[in-house]
Design a protein around this motif. Structure first.
Motif, PDB file in Angstrom:
ATOM      1  N   ASP A  11     -26.680  19.866-103.027  1.00 19.04           N
ATOM      2  CA  ASP A  11     -27.013  20.540-101.772  1.00 19.04           C
ATOM      3  C   ASP A  11     -28.219  21.437-101.999  1.00 19.04           C
ATOM      4  OD1 ASP A  11     -24.832  19.378-100.523  1.00 19.04           O
ATOM      5  OD2 ASP A  11     -23.528  21.087-100.894  1.00 19.04           O
ATOM      6  N   THR A  12     -29.048  21.551-100.980  1.00 20.63           N
ATOM      7  CA  THR A  12     -30.209  22.428-101.074  1.00 20.63           C
ATOM      8  C   THR A  12     -30.124  23.498 -99.989  1.00 20.63           C
ATOM      9  OG1 THR A  12     -31.492  20.909 -99.690  1.00 20.63           O
ATOM     10  CG2 THR A  12     -31.720  20.677-102.080  1.00 20.63           C
ATOM     11  N   ILE A  13     -30.689  24.634-100.292  1.00 19.66           N
ATOM     12  CA  ILE A  13     -30.764  25.758 -99.356  1.00 19.66           C
ATOM     13  C   ILE A  13     -32.202  25.801 -98.872  1.00 19.66           C
ATOM     14  CG2 ILE A  13     -30.524  28.245 -99.109  1.00 19.66           C
ATOM     15  CD1 ILE A  13     -28.698  28.056-101.690  1.00 19.66           C
ATOM     16  N   HIS A  14     -32.424  25.505 -97.602  1.00 16.86           N
ATOM     17  CA  HIS A  14     -33.773  25.461 -97.044  1.00 16.86           C
ATOM     18  C   HIS A  14     -34.214  26.836 -96.581  1.00 16.86           C
ATOM     19  CE1 HIS A  14     -32.365  21.249 -96.569  1.00 16.86           C
ATOM     20  NE2 HIS A  14     -33.536  21.063 -97.139  1.00 16.86           N
ATOM     21  N   ILE A  15     -35.353  27.279 -97.117  1.00 16.75           N
ATOM     22  CA  ILE A  15     -35.918  28.586 -96.780  1.00 16.75           C
ATOM     23  C   ILE A  15     -37.434  28.435 -96.697  1.00 16.75           C
ATOM     24  CG2 ILE A  15     -36.213  30.989 -97.551  1.00 16.75           C
ATOM     25  CD1 ILE A  15     -33.527  30.721 -99.003  1.00 16.75           C
ATOM     26  N   GLU A  16     -38.015  29.049 -95.686  1.00 17.40           N
ATOM     27  CA  GLU A  16     -39.463  28.998 -95.491  1.00 17.40           C
ATOM     28  C   GLU A  16     -40.159  29.479 -96.768  1.00 17.40           C
ATOM     29  OE1 GLU A  16     -43.245  30.606 -94.839  1.00 17.40           O
ATOM     30  OE2 GLU A  16     -41.546  31.987 -94.848  1.00 17.40           O
ATOM     31  N   ASP A  17     -41.270  28.816 -97.140  1.00 17.32           N
ATOM     32  CA  ASP A  17     -41.951  29.080 -98.413  1.00 17.32           C
ATOM     33  C   ASP A  17     -42.276  30.555 -98.651  1.00 17.32           C
ATOM     34  OD1 ASP A  17     -41.907  26.445 -99.224  1.00 17.32           O
ATOM     35  OD2 ASP A  17     -44.078  26.258 -99.424  1.00 17.32           O
ATOM     36  N   ARG A  18     -42.794  31.245 -97.642  1.00 16.82           N
ATOM     37  CA  ARG A  18     -43.179  32.647 -97.840  1.00 16.82           C
ATOM     38  C   ARG A  18     -41.962  33.505 -98.162  1.00 16.82           C
ATOM     39  NH1 ARG A  18     -46.978  36.127 -97.800  1.00 16.82           N
ATOM     40  NH2 ARG A  18     -46.727  38.216 -96.958  1.00 16.82           N
ATOM     41  N   ALA A  19     -40.886  33.310 -97.421  1.00 15.45           N
ATOM     42  CA  ALA A  19     -39.657  34.059 -97.691  1.00 15.45           C
ATOM     43  C   ALA A  19     -39.104  33.696 -99.061  1.00 15.45           C
ATOM     44  CB  ALA A  19     -38.623  33.782 -96.601  1.00 15.45           C
ATOM     45  N   LEU A  20     -39.158  32.412 -99.418  1.00 11.73           N
ATOM     46  CA  LEU A  20     -38.653  31.957-100.710  1.00 11.73           C
ATOM     47  C   LEU A  20     -39.427  32.589-101.865  1.00 11.73           C
ATOM     48  CD1 LEU A  20     -36.638  30.148-102.172  1.00 11.73           C
ATOM     49  CD2 LEU A  20     -38.275  28.256-101.920  1.00 11.73           C
ATOM     50  N   ALA A  21     -40.739  32.749-101.712  1.00 13.87           N
ATOM     51  CA  ALA A  21     -41.554  33.368-102.763  1.00 13.87           C
ATOM     52  C   ALA A  21     -41.100  34.805-103.021  1.00 13.87           C
ATOM     53  CB  ALA A  21     -43.026  33.338-102.369  1.00 13.87           C
ATOM     54  N   HIS A  22     -40.775  35.523-101.955  1.00 12.92           N
ATOM     55  CA  HIS A  22     -40.319  36.906-102.101  1.00 12.92           C
ATOM     56  C   HIS A  22     -38.903  36.969-102.665  1.00 12.92           C
ATOM     57  CE1 HIS A  22     -43.857  37.508 -99.650  1.00 12.92           C
ATOM     58  NE2 HIS A  22     -43.805  38.794 -99.984  1.00 12.92           N
ATOM     59  N   LEU A  23     -38.050  36.076-102.200  1.00 16.57           N
ATOM     60  CA  LEU A  23     -36.684  36.019-102.746  1.00 16.57           C
ATOM     61  C   LEU A  23     -36.700  35.706-104.228  1.00 16.57           C
ATOM     62  CD1 LEU A  23     -34.435  34.114-100.198  1.00 16.57           C
ATOM     63  CD2 LEU A  23     -34.135  36.422-101.049  1.00 16.57           C
ATOM     64  N   LYS A  24     -37.576  34.788-104.633  1.00 15.85           N
ATOM     65  CA  LYS A  24     -37.660  34.400-106.042  1.00 15.85           C
ATOM     66  C   LYS A  24     -37.929  35.606-106.924  1.00 15.85           C
ATOM     67  CE  LYS A  24     -41.226  32.710-108.191  1.00 15.85           C
ATOM     68  NZ  LYS A  24     -42.382  31.951-108.636  1.00 15.85           N
ATOM     69  N   VAL A  25     -38.824  36.487-106.504  1.00 15.91           N
ATOM     70  CA  VAL A  25     -39.151  37.680-107.279  1.00 15.91           C
ATOM     71  C   VAL A  25     -37.915  38.566-107.435  1.00 15.91           C
ATOM     72  CG1 VAL A  25     -40.504  39.823-107.275  1.00 15.91           C
ATOM     73  CG2 VAL A  25     -41.596  37.651-106.662  1.00 15.91           C
ATOM     74  N   VAL A  26     -37.229  38.822-106.328  1.00 11.29           N
ATOM     75  CA  VAL A  26     -36.065  39.707-106.356  1.00 11.29           C
ATOM     76  C   VAL A  26     -34.934  39.080-107.167  1.00 11.29           C
ATOM     77  CG1 VAL A  26     -34.327  40.850-104.930  1.00 11.29           C
ATOM     78  CG2 VAL A  26     -36.717  40.789-104.180  1.00 11.29           C
ATOM     79  N   ILE A  27     -34.666  37.813-106.954  1.00 16.00           N
ATOM     80  CA  ILE A  27     -33.606  37.130-107.698  1.00 16.00           C
ATOM     81  C   ILE A  27     -33.913  37.140-109.188  1.00 16.00           C
ATOM     82  CG2 ILE A  27     -32.562  34.864-108.129  1.00 16.00           C
ATOM     83  CD1 ILE A  27     -32.748  34.404-105.051  1.00 16.00           C
ATOM     84  N   ALA A  28     -35.158  36.847-109.556  1.00 21.32           N
ATOM     85  CA  ALA A  28     -35.533  36.837-110.975  1.00 21.32           C
ATOM     86  C   ALA A  28     -35.345  38.214-111.613  1.00 21.32           C
ATOM     87  CB  ALA A  28     -36.978  36.371-111.129  1.00 21.32           C
ATOM     88  N   MET A  29     -35.701  39.279-110.877  1.00 18.06           N
ATOM     89  CA  MET A  29     -35.513  40.639-111.424  1.00 18.06           C
ATOM     90  C   MET A  29     -34.031  40.909-111.690  1.00 18.06           C
ATOM     91  SD  MET A  29     -38.260  43.214-109.640  1.00 18.06           S
ATOM     92  CE  MET A  29     -38.035  42.760-107.933  1.00 18.06           C
ATOM     93  N   LYS A  30     -33.169  40.541-110.749  1.00 21.39           N
ATOM     94  CA  LYS A  30     -31.731  40.781-110.908  1.00 21.39           C
ATOM     95  C   LYS A  30     -31.158  39.950-112.065  1.00 21.39           C
ATOM     96  CE  LYS A  30     -29.349  42.708-108.173  1.00 21.39           C
ATOM     97  NZ  LYS A  30     -28.772  44.045-108.232  1.00 21.39           N
ATOM     98  N   LEU A  31     -31.506  38.675-112.116  1.00 21.09           N
ATOM     99  CA  LEU A  31     -30.960  37.809-113.165  1.00 21.09           C
ATOM    100  C   LEU A  31     -31.494  38.185-114.544  1.00 21.09           C
ATOM    101  CD1 LEU A  31     -30.986  34.348-111.356  1.00 21.09           C
ATOM    102  CD2 LEU A  31     -29.039  35.890-111.720  1.00 21.09           C
TER     103      LEU A  31
END
Length: 103
Positions: A11-31
């Motif tokens: 399964d994939t979670i579809h998210i607009e590219d710009r929002a995904l770029a920002h989420l990636k930063v936050v998720i990476a910091m937490k992980l």
């Protein structure tokens, strides 16, 4: 429209590219800090109506895929706002970007 693939699920979670770029930063910091947390979002247009939440853990594989080959310019305010939700008891909520007024 980019997507996240989490764990062994196809399964994939579809998210607009710009929002995904920002989420990636936050998720990476937490992980990177070995922190587990939830991520909640509203389903994208074309997906089943509703919202979802997943539990993110550093030991579970995570893949970000972007449609756009160029990286989005990041908005530090949006990253800060997303990080604020990430540090709450409810986990990360995909909130809308707030644009600073231009002078």
């Amino acid at each position: 429209m980019g997507w996240i693939q989490y764990g062994g699920s196809e399964d994939t979670i579809h998210i607009e590219d710009r929002a995904l770029a920002h989420l990636k930063v936050v998720i990476a910091m937490k992980l990177r800090r070995q922190e587990s947390f939830t991520l909640s979002w509203r389903h994208a247009d074309g997906d089943a109506v509703g919202r979802s939440t997943i539990w993110l853990h550093p030991s579970i594989p995570l893949r970000f895929v972007f449609d756009d080959a160029e990286a989005a310019e990041l908005n530090p305010r949006w990253i800060e706002d997303l990080m604020h939700t990430a540090n709450s008891t409810g986990g990360i909520s995909l909130i809308d970007e707030v644009l600073e007024p231009q002078n």
